[in-house]
Design a protein around this motif. Structure first.
Motif, PDB file in Angstrom:
ATOM      1  N   SER A 254       0.808  -1.215   0.000  1.00  6.65           N
ATOM      2  CA  SER A 254       0.000   0.000   0.000  1.00  6.65           C
ATOM      3  C   SER A 254       0.843   1.266   0.000  1.00  6.65           C
ATOM      4  N   SER A 255       2.154   1.168   0.286  1.00  5.68           N
ATOM      5  CA  SER A 255       3.005   2.349   0.353  1.00  5.68           C
ATOM      6  C   SER A 255       3.747   2.630  -0.945  1.00  5.68           C
ATOM      7  N   PRO A 259      -2.346   2.127  -7.817  1.00  2.00           N
ATOM      8  CA  PRO A 259      -3.796   2.368  -7.756  1.00  2.00           C
ATOM      9  C   PRO A 259      -4.447   1.541  -6.658  1.00  2.00           C
ATOM     10  N   SER A 260      -5.413   2.150  -5.975  1.00  3.11           N
ATOM     11  CA  SER A 260      -6.057   1.469  -4.848  1.00  3.11           C
ATOM     12  C   SER A 260      -6.768   0.203  -5.289  1.00  3.11           C
ATOM     13  N   SER A 261      -7.311   0.209  -6.512  1.00  7.48           N
ATOM     14  CA  SER A 261      -8.005  -0.992  -6.981  1.00  7.48           C
ATOM     15  C   SER A 261      -7.039  -2.165  -7.126  1.00  7.48           C
ATOM     16  N   VAL A 263      -4.115  -2.512  -5.434  1.00  6.56           N
ATOM     17  CA  VAL A 263      -3.691  -2.909  -4.088  1.00  6.56           C
ATOM     18  C   VAL A 263      -4.773  -3.741  -3.410  1.00  6.56           C
ATOM     19  N   ASP A 264      -6.025  -3.296  -3.487  1.00  5.61           N
ATOM     20  CA  ASP A 264      -7.120  -4.038  -2.852  1.00  5.61           C
ATOM     21  C   ASP A 264      -7.257  -5.437  -3.432  1.00  5.61           C
ATOM     22  N   SER A 268      -6.315  -8.739  -0.918  1.00  5.53           N
ATOM     23  CA  SER A 268      -7.490  -9.502  -0.524  1.00  5.53           C
ATOM     24  C   SER A 268      -7.229 -10.991  -0.707  1.00  5.53           C
ATOM     25  N   HIS A 277      -5.784  -4.049 -14.928  1.00  5.49           N
ATOM     26  CA  HIS A 277      -5.656  -2.870 -14.071  1.00  5.49           C
ATOM     27  C   HIS A 277      -4.881  -1.802 -14.820  1.00  5.49           C
ATOM     28  N   THR A 279      -2.598   1.511 -14.541  1.00  3.78           N
ATOM     29  CA  THR A 279      -1.755   2.393 -13.732  1.00  3.78           C
ATOM     30  C   THR A 279      -1.516   3.679 -14.516  1.00  3.78           C
ATOM     31  N   THR A 468     -11.227   5.317 -12.665  1.00  2.00           N
ATOM     32  CA  THR A 468     -10.578   4.120 -12.138  1.00  2.00           C
ATOM     33  C   THR A 468     -11.042   2.907 -12.911  1.00  2.00           C
TER      34      THR A 468
END
Length: 526
Positions: A254-255, A259-261, A263-264, A268, A277, A279, A468
């Motif tokens: 996460s650091s 993109p949050s999608s 990482v999630d 998960s 995805h 970027t 996104t």
């Protein structure tokens, strides 16, 4: 000769180390016991000698004509009670009054007596009539002068016997420690053997070298995550595709600014199969497999060029579909003209054909005259035919005007084509007559693209998520188009604004001299 496995080498090494430690400890323990036994013997003989020297019986007996008569039984009784090997009471000149061997009474004492004659206690190891012994010689005082001496000793043989009993205990403890160490070493070696697959150091070294070479050579990105989402390994291609620094190992996923999608999806639980995805620099196809009790293995491929080609293919398909629609409309108009001629209404047939031709030509002339960029002109003409077929009014605003630009036509088609497609879908969903307004013009500096629709618009949450991957007002299988728009705009250093003047209004500004950041390509291997 077959190479020993790493586990076997470690086993032998550990056995040697344990044996050396136990053996060395045993020797040190034996030497310490020997020193303690001798020290104890010295303290014991000094204590016994002082006790005998201070006994009133001794001083009284010295005043008698034959002191040996009283002192010999006394000395033997004390010797038996204390366990020492000899107690010798003597004159100041060394003549014995007592001795374990009565035949030695009256003979000269063998040993040093100078310290005792001077009033001090002497301890030494000396060879006497009973062999080597640890002895103490103490003075006997009467009226503050030395009148006799007492020598008490324990033979070295007796000390050795006592030490032997201690040596048995030391050996037993050493054997037990060695046994425990060997058992522990065996289990550690067995664990190492399982984990190294019975491979030797050379084989392990070769395997690591091969793995390192593979990690550097493959074009696919590889990412290893632990159970907490921390990166444990990332190969060269992975760093380039993700656009991250060299030292990502040990950092949380996460650091890394991804993109949050993405990482999630990676942190998960559960596998991931061929997810796309977007970027800031790439379109990635991501796969993830769980490694029980360890984490996850993530692979990703660069889909950017393929996605661009797919977009171009979609544009070509759109152009073909537009041509089909135009051909269909032209066929309808031609049938109408033919029918009017057959009905002997030639004048009306000419007027109808002329009017339709003028309208089509005017529309084409306007687009071609305003948009000098051939790719954009072809795209707009195709979209106008598509809009007509879908029942949407496509309006090219009067201020549309753009000369040829240095920006690649492929990216302009990606941006404008996806915005128009999104606007078509939104306008059809609206309550008003579906209409889409398009503006493409040169701006100072750069290019401005604005697409507005009469759809229901976007709320605040949808506005934030619009660019996104996966966002769509329709089913979840769509939603890549606007993400590609956002990626292309960011790549050129442009901006996107989302307004709500009509329905949704997308405004894109691209700098005139904007050069795209080079898309990452995995290295050929190093």
């Amino acid at each position: 000769m077959r190479e020993w496995s790493l586990a076997r080498q470690l086993l032998v090494l550990q056995v040697v180390i344990v044996a050396v430690i136990v053996g060395g400890g045993s020797i040190l323990a034996y030497l310490d016991a020997a020193r303690n036994t001798e020290d104890t013997a010295r303290r014991e003989v000094v204590a016994v000698a002082k006790s005998v020297a201070d006994a009133p019986t001794l001083v009284n007996a010295l005043a008698t004509p034959n002191p040996s008569t009283t002192l010999q039984p006394f000395a033997e009784a004390v010797r038996h009670d204390t366990g020492v090997d000899f107690i010798t009471i003597m004159k100041t000149d060394g003549t014995r009054y007592t001795h374990p061997n009565p035949q030695e009474i009256g003979r000269q004492f063998l040993g040093n007596t100078r310290d005792a004659l001077e009033g001090r206690v002497l301890t030494e190891t000396f060879v006497g009539t009973l062999g080597p012994s640890v002895r103490a010689v103490v003075p006997v005082f009467s009226a503050d002068r030395v009148v006799a001496m007492v020598a008490v000793g324990i033979t070295v043989a007796a000390i050795a016997d006592e030490l032997s009993s201690r040596l048995v205990a030391v050996v037993l403890v050493a054997a037990a420690a060695l046994g425990v160490g060997l058992i522990g070493t065996y289990f550690v070696s067995a664990r190492v053997r399982r984990q190294t697959r019975r491979m030797g150091p050379a084989a392990l070294g070769r395997m690591i070298d091969y793995h390192e070479s593979i990690l550097h050579a493959v074009h696919e990105g590889l990412l290893l995550l632990d159970r907490n989402g921390v990166v444990t390994l990332c190969n060269d291609a992975g760093r380039e595709l993700l656009g991250v620094a060299e030292d990502v190992e040990g950092k949380p996923l996460s650091s890394l600014g991804l993109p949050s999608s993405l990482v999630d999806s990676l942190v998960s639980g559960g596998p991931v199969r061929d997810e796309i995805h977007v970027t800031d620099r790439s379109v990635l196809v991501v796969n993830k497999s769980e490694v029980p009790a360890h984490g996850a293995v993530v692979t990703f491929r660069d889909h950017t060029d393929l996605q661009a080609l797919t977009g171009e293919l979609d544009s070509v398909k759109g152009f073909a579909e537009s041509l089909r629609s135009q051909a269909h409309e032209a066929a309808n108009r031609l049938h109408t003209v033919v029918s009017l001629i057959e009905l002997d209404r030639t004048g009306e047939a000419v007027r109808f054909a002329t009017e339709e031709l003028q309208i089509a030509q005017q529309l084409t002339d306007r687009v071609v005259g305003s948009v000098r960029e051939p790719v954009l002109a072809a795209l707009l003409l195709g979209k106008m035919a598509e809009a007509s077929e879908r029942g949407v009014e496509l309006v090219i605003t009067p201020d549309t005007h753009i000369e040829e630009t240095a920006l690649p036509g492929r990216d302009l088609v990606t941006i404008l084509g996806n915005l128009i497609d999104n606007a078509f879908d939104a306008a059809i969903e609206g309550d008003e007559a579906p209409k889409v307004h398009v503006t493409v013009r040169s701006a100072d500096p750069g290019v401005l693209i604005r697409v507005a629709d009469t759809g229901p618009g976007l709320d605040e949450d949808a506005s934030r998520a619009a660019f996104t991957r996966g966002w769509s007002t329709k089913d979840s299988s769509r939603g890549l188009g606007l993400a590609l728009v956002g990626q292309a705009v960011r790549r050129y250093g442009g901006t996107i604004e989302l307004g709500q003047e009509i329905g949704a209004v997308f405004t894109v500004r691209l700098p005139a001299g904007g050069q795209p950041e080079p898309a990452p390509h995995p290295r050929d291997g190093r």
